[in-house]
Enzyme design. Structure first.
Site, PDB file in Angstrom:
ATOM      1  N   TRP A 219       0.853  -1.196   0.000  1.00 45.90           N
ATOM      2  CA  TRP A 219       0.000   0.000   0.000  1.00 45.90           C
ATOM      3  C   TRP A 219       0.885   1.242   0.000  1.00 45.90           C
ATOM      4  O   TRP A 219       1.857   1.311   0.768  1.00 45.90           O
ATOM      5  CB  TRP A 219      -0.890  -0.031   1.250  1.00 45.90           C
ATOM      6  CG  TRP A 219      -1.795   1.152   1.378  1.00 45.90           C
ATOM      7  CD1 TRP A 219      -2.523   1.747   0.376  1.00 45.90           C
ATOM      8  CD2 TRP A 219      -2.078   1.894   2.578  1.00 45.90           C
ATOM      9  NE1 TRP A 219      -3.242   2.797   0.889  1.00 45.90           N
ATOM     10  CE2 TRP A 219      -2.996   2.923   2.227  1.00 45.90           C
ATOM     11  CE3 TRP A 219      -1.669   1.784   3.909  1.00 45.90           C
ATOM     12  CZ2 TRP A 219      -3.495   3.824   3.161  1.00 45.90           C
ATOM     13  CZ3 TRP A 219      -2.171   2.690   4.836  1.00 45.90           C
ATOM     14  CH2 TRP A 219      -3.072   3.694   4.457  1.00 45.90           C
TER      15      TRP A 219
ATOM     16  N   ASP B  20       1.281  -8.638  -0.639  1.00 48.21           N
ATOM     17  CA  ASP B  20      -0.087  -8.146  -0.526  1.00 48.21           C
ATOM     18  C   ASP B  20      -0.259  -6.879  -1.366  1.00 48.21           C
ATOM     19  O   ASP B  20       0.426  -5.887  -1.144  1.00 48.21           O
ATOM     20  CB  ASP B  20      -0.383  -7.827   0.949  1.00 48.21           C
ATOM     21  CG  ASP B  20      -1.809  -7.375   1.158  1.00 48.21           C
ATOM     22  OD1 ASP B  20      -2.641  -8.225   1.485  1.00 48.21           O
ATOM     23  OD2 ASP B  20      -2.096  -6.173   0.975  1.00 48.21           O
TER      24      ASP B  20
ATOM     25  N   TYR C  87      -4.528  -0.064  -5.223  1.00 49.74           N
ATOM     26  CA  TYR C  87      -3.184   0.490  -4.984  1.00 49.74           C
ATOM     27  C   TYR C  87      -2.552   0.954  -6.308  1.00 49.74           C
ATOM     28  O   TYR C  87      -1.558   1.677  -6.285  1.00 49.74           O
ATOM     29  CB  TYR C  87      -2.232  -0.528  -4.343  1.00 49.74           C
ATOM     30  CG  TYR C  87      -2.630  -1.078  -2.988  1.00 49.74           C
ATOM     31  CD1 TYR C  87      -3.667  -0.532  -2.251  1.00 49.74           C
ATOM     32  CD2 TYR C  87      -1.944  -2.166  -2.449  1.00 49.74           C
ATOM     33  CE1 TYR C  87      -4.028  -1.065  -1.014  1.00 49.74           C
ATOM     34  CE2 TYR C  87      -2.288  -2.693  -1.206  1.00 49.74           C
ATOM     35  CZ  TYR C  87      -3.332  -2.143  -0.507  1.00 49.74           C
ATOM     36  OH  TYR C  87      -3.669  -2.676   0.709  1.00 49.74           O
TER      37      TYR C  87
ATOM     38  N   LYS D  73      -7.129  -7.445  -4.009  1.00 49.76           N
ATOM     39  CA  LYS D  73      -8.439  -7.077  -3.437  1.00 49.76           C
ATOM     40  C   LYS D  73      -9.345  -6.420  -4.474  1.00 49.76           C
ATOM     41  O   LYS D  73      -8.856  -5.673  -5.334  1.00 49.76           O
ATOM     42  CB  LYS D  73      -8.234  -6.108  -2.264  1.00 49.76           C
ATOM     43  CG  LYS D  73      -7.149  -6.564  -1.301  1.00 49.76           C
ATOM     44  CD  LYS D  73      -6.949  -5.645  -0.126  1.00 49.76           C
ATOM     45  CE  LYS D  73      -5.693  -6.042   0.640  1.00 49.76           C
ATOM     46  NZ  LYS D  73      -4.453  -5.465   0.120  1.00 49.76           N
TER      47      LYS D  73
ATOM     48  N   HIS E   9     -12.269  -5.387  -0.459  1.00 52.55           N
ATOM     49  CA  HIS E   9     -11.365  -4.404   0.170  1.00 52.55           C
ATOM     50  C   HIS E   9     -11.979  -3.715   1.386  1.00 52.55           C
ATOM     51  O   HIS E   9     -11.280  -3.401   2.350  1.00 52.55           O
ATOM     52  CB  HIS E   9     -10.919  -3.364  -0.868  1.00 52.55           C
ATOM     53  CG  HIS E   9      -9.584  -2.770  -0.581  1.00 52.55           C
ATOM     54  ND1 HIS E   9      -8.655  -2.488  -1.537  1.00 52.55           N
ATOM     55  CD2 HIS E   9      -8.995  -2.420   0.581  1.00 52.55           C
ATOM     56  CE1 HIS E   9      -7.574  -1.978  -0.983  1.00 52.55           C
ATOM     57  NE2 HIS E   9      -7.758  -1.931   0.315  1.00 52.55           N
TER      58      HIS E   9
ATOM     59  N   SER F  90     -11.899  -7.528   4.112  1.00 42.71           N
ATOM     60  CA  SER F  90     -10.976  -6.594   4.754  1.00 42.71           C
ATOM     61  C   SER F  90     -11.798  -5.451   5.349  1.00 42.71           C
ATOM     62  O   SER F  90     -12.776  -5.009   4.731  1.00 42.71           O
ATOM     63  CB  SER F  90      -9.984  -6.055   3.712  1.00 42.71           C
ATOM     64  OG  SER F  90      -9.070  -5.167   4.314  1.00 42.71           O
ATOM     65  N   ASN F  91     -11.427  -5.036   6.527  1.00 44.17           N
ATOM     66  CA  ASN F  91     -12.136  -3.948   7.228  1.00 44.17           C
ATOM     67  C   ASN F  91     -13.568  -4.328   7.595  1.00 44.17           C
ATOM     68  O   ASN F  91     -14.410  -3.454   7.776  1.00 44.17           O
ATOM     69  CB  ASN F  91     -12.152  -2.672   6.372  1.00 44.17           C
ATOM     70  CG  ASN F  91     -10.760  -2.162   6.073  1.00 44.17           C
ATOM     71  OD1 ASN F  91     -10.045  -1.777   6.989  1.00 44.17           O
ATOM     72  ND2 ASN F  91     -10.356  -2.196   4.819  1.00 44.17           N
TER      73      ASN F  91
ATOM     74  N   GLN G 271      -8.704  -8.946   6.835  1.00 44.41           N
ATOM     75  CA  GLN G 271      -7.516  -8.080   6.953  1.00 44.41           C
ATOM     76  C   GLN G 271      -7.966  -6.735   7.529  1.00 44.41           C
ATOM     77  O   GLN G 271      -8.799  -6.057   6.929  1.00 44.41           O
ATOM     78  CB  GLN G 271      -6.867  -7.884   5.574  1.00 44.41           C
ATOM     79  CG  GLN G 271      -5.598  -7.076   5.663  1.00 44.41           C
ATOM     80  CD  GLN G 271      -4.926  -6.831   4.323  1.00 44.41           C
ATOM     81  OE1 GLN G 271      -4.717  -5.689   3.929  1.00 44.41           O
ATOM     82  NE2 GLN G 271      -4.566  -7.885   3.613  1.00 44.41           N
TER      83      GLN G 271
END
Ligand code: A2P
Length: 276
Positions: A21, A45, A50, A75, A108, A146-147, A168
């Site tokens: 990232w 990752d 990104y 993602k 994501h 993720s999140n 994640q």
């Protein structure tokens, strides 16, 4: 240190991943990933959002490692919440990376970044159905989110009977997300820790440095080891050779007493919990 975690479907995932990232596409990203692979990382990752998948893929291919020797995560951008978009952008990631399968594919975020907190349950379920299809076809070896909070994960499982393999989340000393981590552990979902150094902001903290000194390690290494000892998989990011190398050196153990001390570090400005 264990070399890998084992996901609920038996897939092995190297226990420290190289985060990309904020590493710009092009030379920076290509050289960082190349270096990481040279220095021993076997887990990279990235994300479509990104913007650096092409450089990540090129570095993996140029490394001459066998495909099955490198674990690759990418993602689906957070704003895409339909079945068709999930398939379309998965294929775009595959093409960017120049690979024919992905090891781990993640949603994501539960909401678009421009609308944090918006209820996208219906869309997330749609997307999750596409993820399950990709998994059943063998195009991805494992799938996750993720999140996501517990309340975001539950509907996916209710509708598809398929538990994510991974969640994640933003996890580091002073931001340990106890609720969501507890739910994930109870459901055999591996927690991956992004920003394990608090995007670098933990490194000047006095309490952390005091503990690090005791083990004769840098604050960065202590922060990474802390994630591992909390049974989460850290994804440190760096563009410097010495740091990329050091972040993989985990040949020390933090005592229970010091873990407790670190559990109690409070850094107000970095605290942001995923609440259910
Ligand atoms: P750089 O890329 O210039 O090395 P996180 O992984 O939590 O997102 O933190 C990344 C930040 O921490 C980056 O700014 C990175 O800087 C810095 N960083 C990564 N590893 C180390 C290290 N071992 N020592 C000091 N800073 C580090």
């Amino acid at each position: 240190m264990k070399d890998y975690f084992v996901l609920s479907n038996g897939v092995k995932i190297p226990s420290i991943g190289f985060g990309t990232w904020q590493i710009p596409d092009g030379t920076d990203c290509y050289l960082s990933v190349m270096l990481a692979l040279k220095l021993g990382y076997r887990h990279i990752d990235t994300a479509l959002a990104y913007g650096n998948e092409r450089s990540v893929g090129k570095a993996i291919r140029d490394s001459k490692l066998k495909r099955e020797e490198v674990f690759v995560t990418t993602k689906l951008p957070a704003q895409y919440k339909t079945y068709d978009e999930a398939i379309k952008y998965f294929n775009e990631s595959l093409e960017n990376l120049g690979l024919n399968y992905i090891d781990l594919y993640l949603i994501h975020a539960p909401w678009p970044w421009a609308e944090v907190g918006k209820d996208c349950t219906k869309g997330n379920v749609e997307v999750w159905k596409a993820f399950v299809k990709l998994y059943n076809e063998g195009k991805v070896k494992s799938i996750g989110v993720s999140n996501f909070r517990e309340t975001d994960i539950r509907p996916l499982v209710e509708e598809t009977n398929f538990m994510p393999h991974v969640n994640q989340i933003r996890f580091f000393i002073s931001n340990i997300q106890e609720d969501v981590v507890k739910y994930c552990k109870e459901n055999n979902i591996l927690v991956e820790a992004y920003s394990p150094l608090g995007t670098g902001k933990l490194l000047g903290n006095e309490e952390i440095n005091e503990v690090a000194k005791k083990y004769n390690v840098s604050a960065a290494r202590l922060c990474i080891k802390y994630c591992l000892q909390k049974d989460t998989l850290p994804l440190p990011k760096s563009t410097h050779e010495d740091r990329i190398k050091a972040n993989l050196e985990m040949d020390f153990d933090i005592s229970d007493e010091d873990m407790k001390k670190l559990d109690n570090v409070k850094i107000e400005e970095l605290y942001r919990e995923l609440r259910s």
